[in-house]
Design an enzyme around this catalytic site. Structure first.
Site, PDB file in Angstrom:
ATOM      1  N   HIS A  15       0.827  -1.201   0.000  1.00 36.49           N
ATOM      2  CA  HIS A  15       0.000   0.000   0.000  1.00 36.49           C
ATOM      3  C   HIS A  15       0.862   1.252   0.000  1.00 36.49           C
ATOM      4  O   HIS A  15       1.984   1.272   0.528  1.00 36.49           O
ATOM      5  CB  HIS A  15      -0.928  -0.005   1.216  1.00 36.49           C
ATOM      6  CG  HIS A  15      -1.975  -1.062   1.151  1.00 36.49           C
ATOM      7  ND1 HIS A  15      -3.138  -0.919   0.425  1.00 36.49           N
ATOM      8  CD2 HIS A  15      -2.029  -2.302   1.702  1.00 36.49           C
ATOM      9  CE1 HIS A  15      -3.871  -2.020   0.546  1.00 36.49           C
ATOM     10  NE2 HIS A  15      -3.217  -2.878   1.313  1.00 36.49           N
ATOM     11  N   GLU A  43      -9.037 -12.128   4.909  1.00 35.65           N
ATOM     12  CA  GLU A  43      -8.082 -11.924   6.000  1.00 35.65           C
ATOM     13  C   GLU A  43      -8.855 -11.714   7.302  1.00 35.65           C
ATOM     14  O   GLU A  43      -8.847 -12.567   8.178  1.00 35.65           O
ATOM     15  CB  GLU A  43      -7.158 -10.734   5.739  1.00 35.65           C
ATOM     16  CG  GLU A  43      -6.112 -10.610   6.867  1.00 35.65           C
ATOM     17  CD  GLU A  43      -5.275  -9.353   6.799  1.00 35.65           C
ATOM     18  OE1 GLU A  43      -4.102  -9.410   7.203  1.00 35.65           O
ATOM     19  OE2 GLU A  43      -5.797  -8.302   6.392  1.00 35.65           O
TER      20      GLU A  43
END
Length: 350
Positions: free
Chosen positions: A26, A211
């Protein structure tokens, strides 16, 4: 080869020499900690202790309060990016760090809507990021591309806007479209139209899934967003039928072991079910996610999995090969990197 079979004793090849593609990183989360501290001091931005004395922070996303704390730290970090030179520095340093870790290809993920207000709008910011990526690639030799990601805590119409933006840059530095943030927020199917726009533009579809939530979330992402890769996807290991579907469809998993443990998805690195995924034949690309908050970069993912699961160098080499096969890297980059992985494996361990 079974996990752990054929170990080379105590000798190990240097993982920083192993060519890798990095597919889950990210934008703000790629920032060096020292850069964060320096930029904050420059502009008088107060950083919480978790980003200074207590770094890397103790995190958990077991509940929404824990995720809010994680997101708050990310937002504070993003706030130190004030100028174009700051953005240029972040991208260059991320490239330098990947090269140091053996990176040959990087697909960095960014949500322009989180930066547009300060940088003249989402189109202007995307132009800036792509210019920075081109410059960093030329200066470091690292192949680079961008994934534009929507935020699932925002309205699905915002995601459509970003998908159209990504489509405008398809073939000009943007290779994919994603969906990030808390998997427990929003309704996955409502983002389907945005992913349909990106799919028509020929972009790789790489939403987060599996996740913080389990197999049911992965099914939703596969069914409604037509994922080519899953950001994380680690919890497909909990459902053999789902894992078989993932393997047979060729959907790659962007596995980020250190962040999985930091966020409380698994209690420790030995609990990350990488062996189960490998034994099932899944395509896996290890990624660092947000090194700024988790304290571990690309090479660290390989090193921790080597230690936690006693992976052989042959298995680590195959993980590296899969990272290139799952990427949108040009064919010459892939072919050269695969050849260099073979050469790494043939070299004598030290």
């Amino acid at each position: 080869m079974a996990l752990g079979a054929g170990r080379e004793g105590t000798a190990r090849r240097d993982l920083t020499d192993l060519p890798k593609a990095h597919l889950h990183l990210h934008f703000t989360g790629s920032m060096r900690h020292a850069t964060l501290v320096e930029l904050a001091a420059r502009d008088g931005v107060h950083l919480p202790d978790a980003l200074v004395e207590d770094w890397p922070p103790q995190l958990s996303a077991a509940d929404e309060k824990g995720w809010f704390r994680f997101q708050r730290l990310y937002d504070v970090a993003r706030s130190v990016l004030r100028t174009e030179d700051d953005v240029r520095r972040l991208v260059l340093e991320a490239a330098e760090d990947d090269v140091r870790d053996g990176g040959r290809w990087l697909e960095i993920q960014v949500d322009p809507s989180g930066y547009g207000a300060r940088f003249g709008g989402i189109t202007a910011f995307t132009d800036l990021v792509l210019d920075c990526v081109r410059d960093a690639s030329e200066r470091t030799g690292l192949g680079m591309a961008v994934l534009i990601a929507a935020n699932r805590t925002r309205h699905p119409l915002d995601a459509r806007t970003l998908a159209r933006l990504a489509g405008q840059y398809a073939g000009r530095g943007v290779v994919g479209f994603g969906l990030s943030n808390d998997e427990r927020r929003g309704t996955t199917s409502e983002f389907g139209p945005a992913f349909a726009i990106a799919e028509r533009a020929g972009l790789l579809l790489a939403p987060h899934g599996g996740e913080l939530r389990g197999p049911e979330n992965i099914r939703d992402v596969l069914d409604h967003l037509h994922a080519d890769r899953l950001g994380h996807g680690i919890r497909s290991a909990e459902d053999p039928a789902l894992l078989e579907r993932v393997v047979e469809s060729g959907v790659a998993l962007e596995v980020c072991p250190v962040s999985n443990v930091a966020l409380g998805v698994y209690s420790d690195l030995t609990s990350v079910p990488l062996p189960q995924l490998m034994e099932a034949g899944a395509t896996i690309a290890l990624g660092a996610d947000d090194p700024l908050l988790f304290g571990s970069r690309l090479e660290g993912q390989y090193a921790t999995m080597r230690a936690a699961h006693e992976l052989t160098d042959a298995q680590l080499a195959e993980l590296a090969r899969m990272s290139f096969r799952a990427s949108r890297a040009p064919s010459d980059v892939v072919e050269r990197s695969l050849a260099d992985i073979d050469a790494w494996l043939k070299a004598e361990p030290v």
